[in-house]
Design an enzyme around this catalytic site. Structure first.
Site, PDB file in Angstrom:
ATOM      1  N   ALA A   1       0.821  -1.209   0.000  1.00  0.00           N
ATOM      2  CA  ALA A   1       0.000   0.000   0.000  1.00  0.00           C
ATOM      3  C   ALA A   1       0.859   1.265   0.000  1.00  0.00           C
ATOM      4  O   ALA A   1       0.590   2.215  -0.739  1.00  0.00           O
ATOM      5  CB  ALA A   1      -0.916  -0.015   1.220  1.00  0.00           C
TER       6      ALA A   1
ATOM      7  N   HIS B   1      15.936   5.281  26.815  1.00  0.00           N
ATOM      8  CA  HIS B   1      16.026   4.080  27.640  1.00  0.00           C
ATOM      9  C   HIS B   1      14.899   4.077  28.666  1.00  0.00           C
ATOM     10  O   HIS B   1      14.663   5.105  29.293  1.00  0.00           O
ATOM     11  CB  HIS B   1      17.370   4.029  28.362  1.00  0.00           C
ATOM     12  CG  HIS B   1      17.458   2.884  29.321  1.00  0.00           C
ATOM     13  ND1 HIS B   1      17.665   1.589  28.895  1.00  0.00           N
ATOM     14  CD2 HIS B   1      17.302   2.835  30.669  1.00  0.00           C
ATOM     15  CE1 HIS B   1      17.656   0.788  29.948  1.00  0.00           C
ATOM     16  NE2 HIS B   1      17.437   1.516  31.039  1.00  0.00           N
TER      17      HIS B   1
HETATM   18  P1  FAD Z   1      -5.991  -1.461  -4.802  1.00  0.00           P
HETATM   19  O1  FAD Z   1      -5.941  -1.179  -3.357  1.00  0.00           O
HETATM   20  O2  FAD Z   1      -6.212  -2.846  -5.242  1.00  0.00           O
HETATM   21  O3  FAD Z   1      -7.137  -0.511  -5.372  1.00  0.00           O
HETATM   22  C1  FAD Z   1      -7.557  -0.552  -6.687  1.00  0.00           C
HETATM   23  C2  FAD Z   1      -8.979  -0.042  -6.757  1.00  0.00           C
HETATM   24  O4  FAD Z   1      -9.321   0.150  -8.109  1.00  0.00           O
HETATM   25  C3  FAD Z   1     -10.003  -1.032  -6.217  1.00  0.00           C
HETATM   26  O5  FAD Z   1     -10.967  -0.341  -5.454  1.00  0.00           O
HETATM   27  C4  FAD Z   1     -10.651  -1.621  -7.466  1.00  0.00           C
HETATM   28  O6  FAD Z   1     -11.981  -2.039  -7.252  1.00  0.00           O
HETATM   29  C5  FAD Z   1     -10.585  -0.422  -8.380  1.00  0.00           C
HETATM   30  N1  FAD Z   1     -10.598  -0.712  -9.796  1.00  0.00           N
HETATM   31  C6  FAD Z   1      -9.903  -1.672 -10.475  1.00  0.00           C
HETATM   32  N2  FAD Z   1     -10.104  -1.536 -11.794  1.00  0.00           N
HETATM   33  C7  FAD Z   1     -10.952  -0.498 -11.950  1.00  0.00           C
HETATM   34  C8  FAD Z   1     -11.513   0.115 -13.070  1.00  0.00           C
HETATM   35  N3  FAD Z   1     -11.233  -0.287 -14.293  1.00  0.00           N
HETATM   36  N4  FAD Z   1     -12.357   1.152 -12.884  1.00  0.00           N
HETATM   37  C9  FAD Z   1     -12.636   1.593 -11.637  1.00  0.00           C
HETATM   38  N5  FAD Z   1     -12.099   1.058 -10.541  1.00  0.00           N
HETATM   39  C10 FAD Z   1     -11.275   0.035 -10.690  1.00  0.00           C
HETATM   40  N6  FAD Z   1      -0.107  -3.886   1.934  1.00  0.00           N
HETATM   41  C11 FAD Z   1       0.596  -3.227   2.874  1.00  0.00           C
HETATM   42  O7  FAD Z   1       1.410  -2.358   2.531  1.00  0.00           O
HETATM   43  N7  FAD Z   1       0.431  -3.501   4.204  1.00  0.00           N
HETATM   44  C12 FAD Z   1      -0.434  -4.447   4.625  1.00  0.00           C
HETATM   45  O8  FAD Z   1      -0.552  -4.678   5.828  1.00  0.00           O
HETATM   46  C13 FAD Z   1      -1.181  -5.156   3.658  1.00  0.00           C
HETATM   47  N8  FAD Z   1      -2.055  -6.110   4.032  1.00  0.00           N
HETATM   48  C14 FAD Z   1      -2.794  -6.747   3.085  1.00  0.00           C
HETATM   49  C15 FAD Z   1      -3.672  -7.741   3.496  1.00  0.00           C
HETATM   50  C16 FAD Z   1      -4.434  -8.424   2.566  1.00  0.00           C
HETATM   51  C17 FAD Z   1      -5.391  -9.498   3.013  1.00  0.00           C
HETATM   52  C18 FAD Z   1      -4.313  -8.090   1.185  1.00  0.00           C
HETATM   53  C19 FAD Z   1      -5.157  -8.787   0.166  1.00  0.00           C
HETATM   54  C20 FAD Z   1      -3.430  -7.109   0.772  1.00  0.00           C
HETATM   55  C21 FAD Z   1      -2.660  -6.440   1.712  1.00  0.00           C
HETATM   56  N9  FAD Z   1      -1.730  -5.473   1.340  1.00  0.00           N
HETATM   57  C22 FAD Z   1      -0.993  -4.830   2.286  1.00  0.00           C
HETATM   58  C23 FAD Z   1      -1.531  -5.091  -0.064  1.00  0.00           C
HETATM   59  C24 FAD Z   1      -2.277  -3.790  -0.350  1.00  0.00           C
HETATM   60  O9  FAD Z   1      -3.645  -3.988  -0.089  1.00  0.00           O
HETATM   61  C25 FAD Z   1      -2.058  -3.396  -1.799  1.00  0.00           C
HETATM   62  O10 FAD Z   1      -0.674  -3.315  -2.064  1.00  0.00           O
HETATM   63  C26 FAD Z   1      -2.679  -2.043  -2.064  1.00  0.00           C
HETATM   64  O11 FAD Z   1      -4.048  -2.036  -1.766  1.00  0.00           O
HETATM   65  C27 FAD Z   1      -2.477  -1.651  -3.532  1.00  0.00           C
HETATM   66  O12 FAD Z   1      -3.020  -0.388  -3.748  1.00  0.00           O
HETATM   67  P2  FAD Z   1      -3.521   0.048  -5.193  1.00  0.00           P
HETATM   68  O13 FAD Z   1      -4.081   1.413  -5.025  1.00  0.00           O
HETATM   69  O14 FAD Z   1      -2.453  -0.164  -6.173  1.00  0.00           O
HETATM   70  O15 FAD Z   1      -4.690  -0.968  -5.570  1.00  0.00           O
END
Ligand code: FAD
Ligand code: NAD
Length: 475
Positions: free
Chosen positions: A328, A452
């Protein structure tokens, strides 16, 4: 009608929503389109991370850690309780209310920053045009923008031989939503999700077995950190099988049987639920139409340069859908950087200095390269380590397990990697991230006064240990 914007962001995860807010802060007329819905089928911003990833998993990890401590650590403090019990629906409700609070918080931030929020699926076509599709796949709007930032994120990978039925065979989202503690839980993949969600249900009494294809446990982590973590997980009762090739699933007399091959021997385990956690893949299907011209590789990643530019001018891509770790904070940094580039700034994202954290107990965290990666590259290094057991604070907390290992260049002393396993290392790692970002040496940390008693003294002592002058251990 065609609406036009300075910037249109596709996806409102930690990559997309951060990009949108930063664009708006920089005075750009910005819209963000997202298709995520919550369990009430209402639009929910925040992407995977807030809805079904980082936040709900950490909520459950926190609840179950408290329960585990109540049973296993409190007696050592002299705190006695009558029989503790768990109410899973209440635990789940707490998780949902945290998620709701944070996702609606993003909606408020959008409003406050004048980001236009559009619900639907965005598909990039030619000439910076994005079609918005409704849930039936019909075009409901057409949008134009000077710049487009693609941030569609990722989705769970699946095993063709063991498809999800979303009841007995689930992905991470299913494993976050069990309403009852499964008596026996089989997890395919002992990676980050397998270990975090395995810990949640193990702490609540599930008999957890993890089947990992690789021979090495946590292959990305430092080998000593991985070995210590594995020892602690085994003590907690998690069964971890390495080098296990999962073949198929069948019905058994008492539930489901996962058949696998381990060390050339056919075996099977009986479980009640199966979680498939074998990695994630970019969620890019349908996001860029062929006539957009945007390059996507054969694994579905949108191809970008070091600054998140695609091959099409003014189309950018960030986060899980592009190269680099699927984290994230990495997505958010890329989102902020792209916003600033669009506004003419010169931001900086260093993908070599991204912290990794696994929120198990003990927590695992690292930044930079491992000792093995550096040795394989022929780097001359000096290594210092320090056990938490030798710090007063960890002892007082009844959390003496684990250590910090610091690696520096043998000639220049510049920090090359820091690896941790132990209490609160998710917080401690950030001092080392900052140090590495500032190109600090181990000597810089060794000369920095640490409070500490605090867990951070283990960082100070590990830095001293690089030069074989740690005080509270024999060097
Ligand atoms: P995403 O968060 O996947 O967001 C993408 C968004 O775009 C979604 O809402 C999706 O519905 C939307 N979307 C997709 N295509 C379209 C489209 N064509 N039109 C409109 N909307 C669309 N990472 C960490 O750093 N720390 C953690 O503790 C952590 N824990 C996690 C636990 C779990 C169970 C999982 C599954 C993942 C975890 N991650 C963690 C990973 C983290 O969730 C992702 O790396 C992060 O969410 C990626 O962000 P993003 O914005 O790239 O994509
Ligand atoms: P992962 O890459 O962390 O682990 C997947 C594991 O499954 C690997 O060890 C892999 O060797 C194994 N595997 C692959 N195919 C297999 C098979 N057929 N049989 C058995 N094992 C197999 O992936 P994940 O745990 O699914 O998590 C996905 C990503 O989500 C993570 O890589 C991370 O980027 C992100 N995430 C981060 C956090 C965090 O930062 N704390 C938490 C959860 C998820």
């Amino acid at each position: 009608m065609t609406d036009s914007f300075d910037v249109l962001v596709v996806g409102a995860g930690p990559g997309g929503y951060v990009a949108a807010i930063r664009c708006a802060q920089l005075g750009l007329n910005t819209a963000c389109i997202d298709n995520q819905v919550n369990h009430k089928e209402e639009p929910a911003l925040g992407g995977t991370c807030l809805n079904v990833g980082c936040i709900p998993s950490k909520a459950l990890l926190e609840s179950t850690e408290q329960y585990h401590k109540l049973i296993h650590s409190f007696p050592a403090h002299g705190i006695k309780t009558t029989k503790a019990s768990v109410d899973v629906p209440t635990m789940q409700k707490r998780k949902e209310s945290i998620v709701e609070g944070l996702t609606s918080g993003i909606a408020q931030l959008f409003k406050a920053n004048n980001v236009i929020s559009i619900h639907g699926f965005g598909r990039l076509t030619m000439d910076n045009t994005v079609n918005v599709l409704d849930k039936n796949g019909k075009i409901s709007r057409t949008l134009l923008a000077r710049h487009i930032i693609l941030a569609p994120g990722s989705m769970p990978s699946h095993l063709p031989t063991i498809p999800f039925d979303h009841e007995f065979v689930v992905d991470s989202t299913g494993a976050l939503n069990f309403e009852k503690v499964p008596k026996r839980l089989g997890i395919i993949g002992a990676g980050v999700i397998g270990l975090e969600l395995g810990s949640v249900w193990n702490r609540l009494g599930s008999e957890v077995t993890l089947l990992e294809a690789l021979d090495d446990f946590l292959a990305l982590a430092d080998h000593q950190v991985a070995a210590e973590a594995k020892r602690q997980f085994a003590k907690q009762g998690m069964n971890i099988h390495l080098g296990a090739q999962v073949n198929k699933l069948s019905k058994s007399r008492t539930g489901l049987a996962i058949h696998y091959t381990e060390k050339e021997k056919e075996s099977s385990i009986d479980v009640d639920r199966v979680v498939v956690a074998i990695g994630r893949r970019p969620a890019t299907e349908g996001v860029v139409s062929a006539d957009s011209g945007v390059g996507v590789d054969d694994r579905g990643f949108i191809q970008v340069d070091d600054e998140c530019r695609t091959n099409v001018p003014n189309v950018w891509a960030i986060g899980d859908a592009v190269r680099g770790p699927m984290l994230a904070h990495k997505s958010s940094e890329e989102g902020m950087a792209v916003a600033e580039r669009i506004a003419g700034g010169k931001p900086h994202v260093n993908l070599n200095i991204v912290p990794w954290v696994i929120y198990t107990s003990p927590e695992i965290a690292w930044v930079g390269l491992t000792e093995k990666q550096l040795q394989d590259a022929g780097h001359d290094i000096r290594v210092g380590s320090f056990p938490f057991a030798a710090t007063g604070r960890a002892r007082a907390m009844e959390e003496p397990n684990g250590f910090i290992k610091m690696i520096a260049d043998a000639r220049t002393d510049r920090l090359l990697g820091v690896h941790m396993v132990g209490p609160h290392v998710s917080e401690l790692i950030n001092e080392c991230v900052l140090a590495m970002e500032y190109q600090a040496s181990s000597e810089d940390l060794a000369r920095t006064i640490h409070a500490h008693p605090s867990l951070s003294e283990a960082i100070h002592e590990a830095a001293l240990a690089v030069d074989k002058r740690a005080i509270h251990r024999v060097n």
